[in-house]
Scaffold this active site. Structure first.
Site: not given
Length: 262
Positions: A153, A168
């Site tokens: 990401s 995350y």
């Protein structure tokens, strides 16, 4: 496992890719599975919901005329993962590709994140990826050919700032390091390992958050002038799994509409 360097392996016409987290209706995994099938791959769809996996696999097989298999498995469960990979290896053509897409997000700020929340995210995004990658890579190594793509990401590179926060971002940054390590260690077995780092993509994980106001804010940092789609990501993944990407390993492709240069 110690094996001699591989000979030049022919890329098989009939080949299989495993895509984890591929049952979500609007997710990157499902779009990737469909794109690979369109390119002639047999596909194993892995996700938590067995019925949903079977449905997605059946739809893709019907649309693209390739063999597909839907398997419900929790990638945190090492035994379940091994059993799933064994099924793929026994029921579909040669296992060549693995797309580690399954993951969970977390919007909790670092000073507020609980130990339970931290472990929840790391267990899926990192430990789960380890389980299935090791199981699949052992099969690829024996055949001296493999393509591994980890879905990271932009949050891993910029330290959050879009939706995912500390847990995350940390888990997705770990995947970047894992990809480079796999590239170095598995290269002698004919296996490449790369990462794709999506930016703002309109998926279910962002569901309900991309209001018109939020989109307007995001677009200010996107030179391409639009929010990304799952098809944008799937196209890059498909290339990295293809026979044309055999000299690419340990790299990260940023699919973010140019947000890093804005």
């Amino acid at each position: 496992m110690t094996l001699p360097p591989p000979p030049a392996a022919d890329f098989p016409r009939e080949r299989t890719a495993i895509v984890t987290g591929a049952a979500s209706p609007r997710g990157i995994g499902r779009a990737t599975a469909a794109r690979l099938a369109a390119d002639g791959w047999s596909v194993a769809v892995l996700d938590l919901d067995e019925a949903a996996c079977r449905d997605v696999a059946a739809r893709i097989a019907d649309e693209h005329g390739v063999a597909c298999l839907g398997i419900g498995a929790d990638i945190r469960d090492r035994d379940a993962v091994r059993a799933a990979v064994d099924r793929v290896n026994g029921e579909l053509p040669q296992l060549v590709g693995l797309v580690n897409n399954a993951g969970v997000s977390s919007p909790v700020p670092f000073l507020e994140v609980s130990e339970a929340e931290w472990h929840r995210v790391i267990d899926v995004n990192l430990h789960g990826t380890f389980h299935i990658t090791q199981a699949a890579a052992k099969i690829m190594a024996e055949r001296r050919l493999g393509r591994i793509v980890n879905i990271s990401s932009t949050s891993a590179e910029r330290g959050g700032g879009v939706y995912g926060r500390a847990a995350y971002s940390a888990s997705k940054a770990a995947l970047l390091g894992l990809s480079r390590t796999l590239a170095r260690e598995l290269g002698p077995y004919g296996i490449t390992a790369n990462s794709v780092a999506p930016g703002s993509i309109d998926t279910d994980i962002m569901g309900g958050r991309l209001t018109d106001e939020r989109k307007a804010v995001l677009l200010k940092d996107l030179p391409v002038g639009r929010i990304g789609t799952v098809r944008d990501v799937a196209a890059v993944v498909a290339f990295l799994l293809s026979e044309h990407a055999g000299y690419l390993t340990g790299v990260t492709y940023d699919v973010n509409g140019g947000s890093h240069i804005a």
